[in-house]
Design a protein around this motif. Sequence first.
Motif, PDB file in Angstrom:
ATOM      1  N   LEU A  36      37.389  44.295  38.733  1.00  0.00           N
ATOM      2  CA  LEU A  36      37.735  43.896  39.971  1.00  0.00           C
ATOM      3  C   LEU A  36      37.081  44.639  40.861  1.00  0.00           C
ATOM      4  CD1 LEU A  36      41.093  42.082  39.858  1.00  0.00           C
ATOM      5  CD2 LEU A  36      38.876  41.137  39.183  1.00  0.00           C
ATOM      6  N   MET A  37      36.774  44.127  42.285  1.00  0.00           N
ATOM      7  CA  MET A  37      36.148  45.106  43.292  1.00  0.00           C
ATOM      8  C   MET A  37      37.244  45.367  44.600  1.00  0.00           C
ATOM      9  SD  MET A  37      32.232  43.733  43.211  1.00  0.00           S
ATOM     10  CE  MET A  37      31.841  43.353  41.632  1.00  0.00           C
ATOM     11  N   VAL A  38      37.537  46.397  44.784  1.00  0.00           N
ATOM     12  CA  VAL A  38      38.715  46.689  45.761  1.00  0.00           C
ATOM     13  C   VAL A  38      38.134  47.905  46.599  1.00  0.00           C
ATOM     14  CG1 VAL A  38      40.637  45.884  44.268  1.00  0.00           C
ATOM     15  CG2 VAL A  38      40.028  48.365  44.345  1.00  0.00           C
ATOM     16  N   ASP A  39      38.523  47.682  47.910  1.00  0.00           N
ATOM     17  CA  ASP A  39      38.409  48.815  48.995  1.00  0.00           C
ATOM     18  C   ASP A  39      39.438  49.788  48.732  1.00  0.00           C
ATOM     19  OD1 ASP A  39      40.742  48.038  50.392  1.00  0.00           O
ATOM     20  OD2 ASP A  39      39.861  47.115  51.866  1.00  0.00           O
ATOM     21  N   LYS A  40      39.343  51.028  49.486  1.00  0.00           N
ATOM     22  CA  LYS A  40      40.104  52.162  49.502  1.00  0.00           C
ATOM     23  C   LYS A  40      41.721  51.918  49.257  1.00  0.00           C
ATOM     24  CE  LYS A  40      39.501  53.974  53.962  1.00  0.00           C
ATOM     25  NZ  LYS A  40      40.872  53.643  54.464  1.00  0.00           N
ATOM     26  N   ASP A  41      42.020  50.708  50.188  1.00  0.00           N
ATOM     27  CA  ASP A  41      43.503  50.221  50.213  1.00  0.00           C
ATOM     28  C   ASP A  41      43.724  49.279  49.222  1.00  0.00           C
ATOM     29  OD1 ASP A  41      43.821  52.277  52.381  1.00  0.00           O
ATOM     30  OD2 ASP A  41      42.810  50.541  53.673  1.00  0.00           O
ATOM     31  N   PHE A  42      42.797  48.793  48.226  1.00  0.00           N
ATOM     32  CA  PHE A  42      43.108  48.002  47.054  1.00  0.00           C
ATOM     33  C   PHE A  42      43.278  46.740  47.606  1.00  0.00           C
ATOM     34  CE2 PHE A  42      44.614  52.254  45.691  1.00  0.00           C
ATOM     35  CZ  PHE A  42      44.043  52.437  44.417  1.00  0.00           C
ATOM     36  N   ASN A  43      42.427  46.541  48.909  1.00  0.00           N
ATOM     37  CA  ASN A  43      42.323  45.113  49.164  1.00  0.00           C
ATOM     38  C   ASN A  43      41.304  44.585  48.320  1.00  0.00           C
ATOM     39  OD1 ASN A  43      44.140  44.862  51.306  1.00  0.00           O
ATOM     40  ND2 ASN A  43      43.059  46.377  52.198  1.00  0.00           N
ATOM     41  N   LEU A  44      41.383  43.106  47.644  1.00  0.00           N
ATOM     42  CA  LEU A  44      40.330  42.508  46.713  1.00  0.00           C
ATOM     43  C   LEU A  44      39.233  42.090  47.570  1.00  0.00           C
ATOM     44  CD1 LEU A  44      40.197  41.690  43.600  1.00  0.00           C
ATOM     45  CD2 LEU A  44      41.264  39.495  44.480  1.00  0.00           C
TER      46      LEU A  44
END
Length: 152
Positions: free
Chosen positions: A125-133
Amino acid sequence: MKKISYFTTEPGSPKPLEKSVFRKVRFNEIDPMGIMWHGHYAGFFEDARVALGDSLGIGYQDFYNHGVMIPVRRLETDYLAPLQYGETYEIKARLFYTEAARLNYDFTVLDKNQKIMARGCTVQLMVDKDFNLFFEWPAFTRDFLARWKETK
């Protein structure tokens, strides 16, 4: 060799992208039975996945440089025949097209005679540094996706 995949290709989607890496079974990779220890296969998949991603400009470093992390969500391995010490083998990675913000890879491990020794898949999956999808592919990948779509 019969093509078997863990993923379906939607009609009109481009063909999967593919790359192989080659290795030789090392002594430290075998178990007391003299065969490749099953836990190493995830690393083999990683070797092929990294080679393919890097060749396409969508490797780990490319994602990281754009603030995107790509953790593994799913990993499957089907062991069909054992690799033994000294054998040369191929790990083939295929990346399947999807509009979703995810990387669908399948893998085939082949011996020197092209006999299938193992198969597997990963979904990242792809997430940002705060683990938002992410729900769509990041901007830096859009040119890559457009070129891939043109290869139908």
